[in-house]
Design an enzyme around this catalytic site. Structure first.
Site, PDB file in Angstrom:
ATOM      1  N   ARG A  22      -1.101   9.678   1.153  1.00 22.35           N
ATOM      2  CA  ARG A  22      -0.193  10.572   0.417  1.00 22.35           C
ATOM      3  C   ARG A  22      -0.653  12.017   0.640  1.00 22.35           C
ATOM      4  NH1 ARG A  22      -0.375   8.300  -5.048  1.00 22.35           N
ATOM      5  NH2 ARG A  22       1.276   6.943  -4.300  1.00 22.35           N
ATOM      6  N   ASN A  86      -8.817   8.886 -10.897  1.00 20.19           N
ATOM      7  CA  ASN A  86      -8.573   8.121  -9.686  1.00 20.19           C
ATOM      8  C   ASN A  86      -9.901   7.848  -8.987  1.00 20.19           C
ATOM      9  OD1 ASN A  86      -7.915   8.695  -6.447  1.00 20.19           O
ATOM     10  ND2 ASN A  86      -6.656   7.166  -7.446  1.00 20.19           N
ATOM     11  N   ASP A 102      -8.680   7.190  -1.067  1.00 25.17           N
ATOM     12  CA  ASP A 102      -8.233   6.605  -2.333  1.00 25.17           C
ATOM     13  C   ASP A 102      -8.589   5.121  -2.367  1.00 25.17           C
ATOM     14  OD1 ASP A 102      -5.968   6.902  -4.662  1.00 25.17           O
ATOM     15  OD2 ASP A 102      -5.873   4.943  -3.678  1.00 25.17           O
ATOM     16  N   ASP A 104      -7.509   3.014  -4.817  1.00 25.92           N
ATOM     17  CA  ASP A 104      -6.453   2.312  -5.548  1.00 25.92           C
ATOM     18  C   ASP A 104      -6.521   2.407  -7.070  1.00 25.92           C
ATOM     19  OD1 ASP A 104      -5.634   1.230  -2.964  1.00 25.92           O
ATOM     20  OD2 ASP A 104      -7.256  -0.207  -3.211  1.00 25.92           O
ATOM     21  N   ASP A 106      -6.841   3.443 -10.902  1.00 26.41           N
ATOM     22  CA  ASP A 106      -6.666   4.631 -11.734  1.00 26.41           C
ATOM     23  C   ASP A 106      -6.945   4.245 -13.178  1.00 26.41           C
ATOM     24  OD1 ASP A 106      -5.553   6.431  -9.714  1.00 26.41           O
ATOM     25  OD2 ASP A 106      -3.788   5.152  -9.785  1.00 26.41           O
ATOM     26  N   ASP A 119      -3.390  -0.583 -11.182  1.00 26.24           N
ATOM     27  CA  ASP A 119      -3.451  -0.943  -9.763  1.00 26.24           C
ATOM     28  C   ASP A 119      -4.609  -1.869  -9.399  1.00 26.24           C
ATOM     29  OD1 ASP A 119      -1.180   0.637  -9.360  1.00 26.24           O
ATOM     30  OD2 ASP A 119      -2.392   2.419  -8.996  1.00 26.24           O
ATOM     31  N   GLU A 122      -3.571  -4.098  -6.476  1.00 27.55           N
ATOM     32  CA  GLU A 122      -3.589  -3.320  -5.225  1.00 27.55           C
ATOM     33  C   GLU A 122      -5.015  -3.177  -4.714  1.00 27.55           C
ATOM     34  OE1 GLU A 122      -2.304   1.122  -3.599  1.00 27.55           O
ATOM     35  OE2 GLU A 122      -1.837   0.553  -5.649  1.00 27.55           O
TER      36      GLU A 122
END
Length: 201
Positions: A22, A86, A102, A104, A106, A119, A122
């Site tokens: 992102r 995060n 990242d 995943d 949070d 998440d 994920e």
């Protein structure tokens, strides 16, 4: 390389396999030192790895750390401030922007102080798909507030030793008010220091 105060800089998030996750189309730097960079965004365009584009709905303050495995986003909403912590690698800055990987998970805290971990599926999916090293599990646990972390498989003796170590660090103050802990098939009796896993000692 540190971004300068008042500089506009891209924020880029990658995944463990090196793919771009992102990109935030610029944040405005309001603080920058050897530990962190603090940015503000407001109605900022975000580009996802699949090309989708969207715009943030509210102003936000981003705190990206150079030595910590996390970053913090404070979203300034009409009904209060919401936080996302995060789990990510320490950030680095280059000529393209500020970047991190990242992982995943949070931790979301709403305006009332209630929190939830997001998440998790994920994280488990990407952990297997991208072969996250075991160290990431330990970092995730510690960054989310654990005093200690143990990986499977583990022995009951090691669990008891770690509990005793945590209690010693508490300077004689009981770290846990309950006399037992129950989690996902694990039962720990703190009175007699016994451990049962799926009903077996």
């Amino acid at each position: 390389m540190k971004p300068a105060i008042r500089e506009e800089i891209y924020i880029q998030s990658y995944k463990h396999d090196g793919s771009l996750h992102r990109t935030w189309a610029k944040g405005y730097v309001i603080e920058s030192d050897d530990e962190k960079v603090v940015l503000i965004t407001d109605r900022t365009q975000v580009i996802e790895n699949d090309g989708r584009r969207w715009t943030t709905r509210e102003p936000a303050i981003y705190i990206l750390f150079y030595k910590k495995w996390m970053n913090v986003i404070a979203m300034l909403r009409k009904n209060g401030i919401y936080y996302y912590v995060n789990i990510a690698t320490p950030s680095l800055v280059d000529e393209e922007g500020i970047k991190n990987i990242d992982y995943d998970l949070d931790l979301k805290v709403n305006a009332e102080g209630e929190y939830q971990i997001l998440d998790q599926r994920e994280y488990l999916y990407h952990k297997e798909l991208m072969n996250y090293p075991e160290e990431i599990d330990k970092i995730v646990g510690l960054e989310l507030g654990a005093d200690d972390y143990i990986v499977k498989p583990f022995s009951p003796r090691e669990v008891i030793a770690r509990i005793k170590a945590v209690l010693r660090r508490a300077d004689g103050q009981p770290a846990i008010q309950s006399t037992s802990i129950h989690y996902d098939g694990l039962d720990i009796n703190l009175n007699n220091y016994s451990v049962r896993i799926n009903g077996e000692s």
